[in-house]
Motif scaffolding. Structure first.
Motif, PDB file in Angstrom:
ATOM      1  N   ALA A 160      15.482  63.497 -34.210  1.00 33.70           N
ATOM      2  CA  ALA A 160      15.011  62.470 -33.279  1.00 33.70           C
ATOM      3  C   ALA A 160      15.835  61.192 -33.419  1.00 33.70           C
ATOM      4  N   GLU A 161      16.163  60.815 -34.632  1.00 33.08           N
ATOM      5  CA  GLU A 161      16.974  59.622 -34.863  1.00 33.08           C
ATOM      6  C   GLU A 161      18.364  59.778 -34.235  1.00 33.08           C
TER       7      GLU A 161
ATOM      8  N   SER B 199      18.078  59.605 -30.490  1.00 29.27           N
ATOM      9  CA  SER B 199      17.766  58.233 -30.065  1.00 29.27           C
ATOM     10  C   SER B 199      19.034  57.411 -29.949  1.00 29.27           C
TER      11      SER B 199
ATOM     12  N   ALA C  55      20.104  55.906 -25.857  1.00 30.74           N
ATOM     13  CA  ALA C  55      19.564  54.592 -26.216  1.00 30.74           C
ATOM     14  C   ALA C  55      18.621  54.043 -25.162  1.00 30.74           C
TER      15      ALA C  55
ATOM     16  N   ASP D 180      12.961  55.297 -24.919  1.00 34.67           N
ATOM     17  CA  ASP D 180      12.186  54.756 -26.033  1.00 34.67           C
ATOM     18  C   ASP D 180      12.162  55.742 -27.199  1.00 34.67           C
ATOM     19  N   ASP D 181      12.287  55.215 -28.415  1.00 36.31           N
ATOM     20  CA  ASP D 181      12.337  56.073 -29.601  1.00 36.31           C
ATOM     21  C   ASP D 181      11.116  56.975 -29.723  1.00 36.31           C
ATOM     22  N   SER D 182       9.953  56.455 -29.382  1.00 38.00           N
ATOM     23  CA  SER D 182       8.732  57.259 -29.503  1.00 38.00           C
ATOM     24  C   SER D 182       8.748  58.431 -28.526  1.00 38.00           C
TER      25      SER D 182
ATOM     26  N   VAL E 103      11.524  59.922 -27.404  1.00 43.47           N
ATOM     27  CA  VAL E 103      12.495  60.873 -27.950  1.00 43.47           C
ATOM     28  C   VAL E 103      11.839  61.715 -29.031  1.00 43.47           C
ATOM     29  N   ARG E 104      11.100  61.071 -29.910  1.00 40.82           N
ATOM     30  CA  ARG E 104      10.429  61.783 -30.993  1.00 40.82           C
ATOM     31  C   ARG E 104       9.428  62.793 -30.430  1.00 40.82           C
TER      32      ARG E 104
ATOM     33  N   LEU F 186      16.335  65.501 -22.435  1.00 44.32           N
ATOM     34  CA  LEU F 186      16.631  64.072 -22.351  1.00 44.32           C
ATOM     35  C   LEU F 186      17.704  63.794 -21.300  1.00 44.32           C
TER      36      LEU F 186
END
Length: 352
Positions: free
Chosen positions: A144-145, A148, A152, A155-157, A159-160, A192
């Motif tokens: 996930a990191e 991300s 970019a 949102d990171d959440s 993607v997770r 994504l």
């Protein structure tokens, strides 16, 4: 064994008809059996419970999707199964379909949910609990990191969430877990990309959907990639994906130099990102998205087909693909003929 032991339990000529009269009629048994088979899926039972408890006795697909982490098209497939055996009835309103329990089944569903379910639960209170994800948590977090950083703008959440949903969706049908994380990376990256697609700046995108995503849709995607390359973005998915690609089509995919393929569940993101969605024997599982063109190709299923049958199915799909590409990229030059499934199967056998 004595002669007396071989004799029937009763010689009374009136006995057998009496026993037959006590049994449920065969045609009725077939109908009840089909309904019980459809009800044997835990998710479908939860859907029935939700619909039964709804204030108006009906629920929309969008509401039922919240019960699980499955995509809306997959939820629609389960609802279709219940509708086909007569347990549910449906009504389309705008772009959504609403489901309610068929009047004749309401008392049976109530008995199932209110009586049978508590009894079954009480009988299994000592059963071992199922465990969730544990060993792969760190790998999924790292994945996930990494994604991300590549996406970019997302949102990171989110993607997770997509990474974990992708892993869960693939794990449901996987028979071997050794490659699940790499497959998750490819599937999540694809999702994504679909989520962030800029239609004006990217080639046309086609999504092929069948039931298992193990034969027809994979062949169609491979043919588009073979003929169009990067000029068309192609995806494939299944309403109920299989655990692996059908053996009979692997040779054809190899001959077409197709990218590594694996069955994937259908997602809303893939449908929204597509310019054209082609269904192949999976009915109305796809949501209706404004701006997306839909086609349905009636072609055979190569799952149990002979090598000659697979070749005929590939030829039929090839004809459809050529027509589709003529509309999407009119200036694309496609040579006559093309690798046949029988040739690729023969080549694969010689290489063993």
């Amino acid at each position: 064994m004595t002669t007396s032991e071989l004799q029937p339990l009763s010689t009374d000529p009136d006995c057998a008809p009496a026993l037959e009269a006590r049994a449920i009629d065969r045609s009725v048994a077939d109908q009840v059996g089909a309904a019980l088979k459809a009800l044997s899926d835990p998710l479908r039972l939860r859907m029935l419970s939700f619909i039964s408890a709804a204030p108006a006795g009906q629920a929309c697909v969008c509401d039922l999707t919240a019960l699980t982490d499955l995509s809306q098209p997959t939820v629609s497939h389960h609802l279709k199964v219940l509708r086909e055996v007569g347990v549910l009835t449906s009504e389309r309103r705008g772009t959504w379909v609403w489901y309610s329990i068929t009047p004749g089944y309401r008392s049976a569903v109530t008995a199932l949910l209110d009586s049978f379910a508590p009894t079954a639960l009480a009988a299994t209170t000592d059963a071992p609990h199922m465990t969730g994800l544990s060993d792969v948590d760190i790998a999924l977090e790292r994945l996930a990191e990494a994604l991300s950083g590549r996406f970019a703008e997302v949102d990171d959440s989110l993607v997770r969430a997509i990474v974990r949903e992708s892993y869960t969706g693939l794990a449901r049908t996987a028979t071997i877990s050794a490659h699940l994380v790499p497959l998750t990376e490819r599937f999540a990256r694809q999702r994504l990309s679909d989520l962030t697609r800029d239609r004006a700046a990217t080639p046309p995108q086609v999504l092929f959907v069948c039931v298992a995503n193990a034969g027809r849709s994979q062949l169609a995607a491979a043919l588009v990639h073979h003929y169009a390359g990067d000029r068309v973005t192609v995806r494939s998915a299944g309403s109920t994906p299989a655990s692996e690609i059908h053996t009979g089509v692997r040779g054809a995919l190899t001959a077409l130099a197709a990218p590594p393929a694996f069955p994937k569940p259908l997602t809303d993101d893939a449908v929204r990102a597509a310019d054209v969605v082609v269904t192949m024997g999976c009915g109305d599982v796809c949501p209706v998205i404004p701006g997306v063109s839909y086609e349905d190709w009636q072609v055979g299923d190569p799952a149990l087909a002979s090598p000659e049958g697979v070749a005929a199915i590939q030829a039929e799909i090839d004809r459809h693909v050529r027509e589709l590409l003529a509309d999407l990229v009119p200036d694309l030059q496609i040579p006559d003929g093309g690798p046949s499934a029988s040739e690729s199967t023969h080549r694969e056998e010689n290489n063993r």
